[in-house]
Write an enzyme that holds these catalytic residues in place. Structure first.
Site, short mmCIF file in Angstrom:
data_model
loop_
_atom_site.label_atom_id
_atom_site.label_comp_id
_atom_site.label_asym_id
_atom_site.label_seq_id
_atom_site.Cartn_x
_atom_site.Cartn_y
_atom_site.Cartn_z
N ARG A 104 0.84 -1.21 0.00
CA ARG A 104 0.00 0.00 0.00
C ARG A 104 0.87 1.25 0.00
NH1 ARG A 104 -2.67 0.82 4.96
NH2 ARG A 104 -4.07 2.30 4.03
N THR A 145 -15.03 13.92 1.36
CA THR A 145 -16.47 14.05 1.55
C THR A 145 -17.06 12.67 1.82
OG1 THR A 145 -18.56 14.77 0.60
CG2 THR A 145 -16.87 14.11 -0.97
N HIS A 146 -17.98 12.61 2.80
CA HIS A 146 -18.50 11.32 3.26
C HIS A 146 -20.02 11.40 3.45
CE1 HIS A 146 -18.40 7.46 5.30
NE2 HIS A 146 -19.26 7.98 6.16
N ASP A 153 -12.36 7.79 8.03
CA ASP A 153 -13.33 8.88 8.23
C ASP A 153 -13.29 9.44 9.65
OD1 ASP A 153 -14.22 8.48 5.55
OD2 ASP A 153 -15.45 6.81 6.22
C1 GRF Z 1 -20.22 10.13 -2.54
O1 GRF Z 1 -21.45 10.07 -1.86
C2 GRF Z 1 -19.06 10.03 -1.59
O2 GRF Z 1 -19.26 10.69 -0.39
C3 GRF Z 1 -19.02 8.54 -1.38
O3 GRF Z 1 -19.21 8.00 -2.66
C4 GRF Z 1 -20.00 8.91 -3.42
C5 GRF Z 1 -19.24 9.24 -4.68
O4 GRF Z 1 -20.09 9.81 -5.63
N1 GRF Z 1 -17.81 8.11 -0.74
P1 GRF Z 1 -19.53 10.40 -7.00
O5 GRF Z 1 -18.47 9.43 -7.51
O6 GRF Z 1 -18.98 11.77 -6.71
O7 GRF Z 1 -20.72 10.44 -7.91
#
Ligand code: GRF
Length: 192
Positions: free
Chosen positions: A64, A107-108, A144
């Site tokens: 990794r 973003t989560h 996260d």
């Molecule tokens: C988003 O909801 C992100 O938070 C999650 O996967 C999704 C990705 O969506 N980890 P996209 O690829 O931006 O359409």
């Protein structure tokens, strides 16, 4: 102008929203490159915007750390002020995270610390949550667990499926991400 590298793994709709925002000359950030861990469909959005792309697949490396070191070199080649994980579905090891300290956000799709990990939307439904949402946070070595920057809630309706709920979350998520990157660019949000 804030220089941004975005990393994705999938459909890339958050990336698409950011690229669309940068079409406005008043938006204070520009996307200088988009990277992925696979030949992700969302890379097409970058190509349409004539933004450089790179793919660094973990399967080609012995560890990794070796993968992350090459990914890091590809990111740093573009000298970004900010790196956004927008649906990037890999945990990044210490060598990557530490090299980008103060510059790395994710973003989560949940209200962290609730429902971390890859199945946040399903986990919220299984827990019978009546509200979930989206979190943008700093990235550390955990899953996260980094410091929360902004959050917004999304109600869960009784008839929601994982797909319908994730779609609702993503509508909010895209707006929040575009605003958050703008606020980082204008120093309304300061990452330390
Ligand atoms: C988003 O909801 C992100 O938070 C999650 O996967 C999704 C990705 O969506 N980890 P996209 O690829 O931006 O359409």
């Amino acid at each position: 102008m804030l220089s941004v590298v975005v990393l994705i793994s999938g459909s890339g709709t958050n990336l698409q929203a950011l690229l669309k925002a940068t079409d406005n000359p008043l938006y204070p950030a520009k996307i200088v490159a988009v990277g992925s861990d696979n030949d992700a469909p969302g890379l097409t959005y970058a190509e349409l915007h004539e933004v450089d792309t790179f793919v660094v697949e973990p399967g080609r490396f012995e560890s990794r750390e070796a993968w992350a070191q090459t990914l890091l070199a590809s990111v740093q080649h573009h000298q970004p002020d900010l790196v956004v994980l927008a649906g990037f579905m890999r945990i990044l090891p210490a060598n990557f995270v530490n090299a980008l300290k103060g510059k790395l956000i994710n973003t989560h799709p949940s209200l962290l610390p609730l429902y971390p990990g890859a199945h946040a939307v399903r986990d919220a439904l299984e827990a019978k949550a009546t509200v979930t949402g989206v979190t943008i946070h700093k990235v550390d070595e955990g899953v996260d667990t980094g410091e929360i920057i902004v959050q917004q809630s999304v109600p869960v309706e009784p008839n929601d499926t994982a797909a319908s709920l994730h779609e609702k979350i993503k509508v909010i998520e895209r707006e929040l991400l575009v605003q958050c990157v703008q606020d980082i660019a204008t120093k309304k949000i300061v990452l330390s």
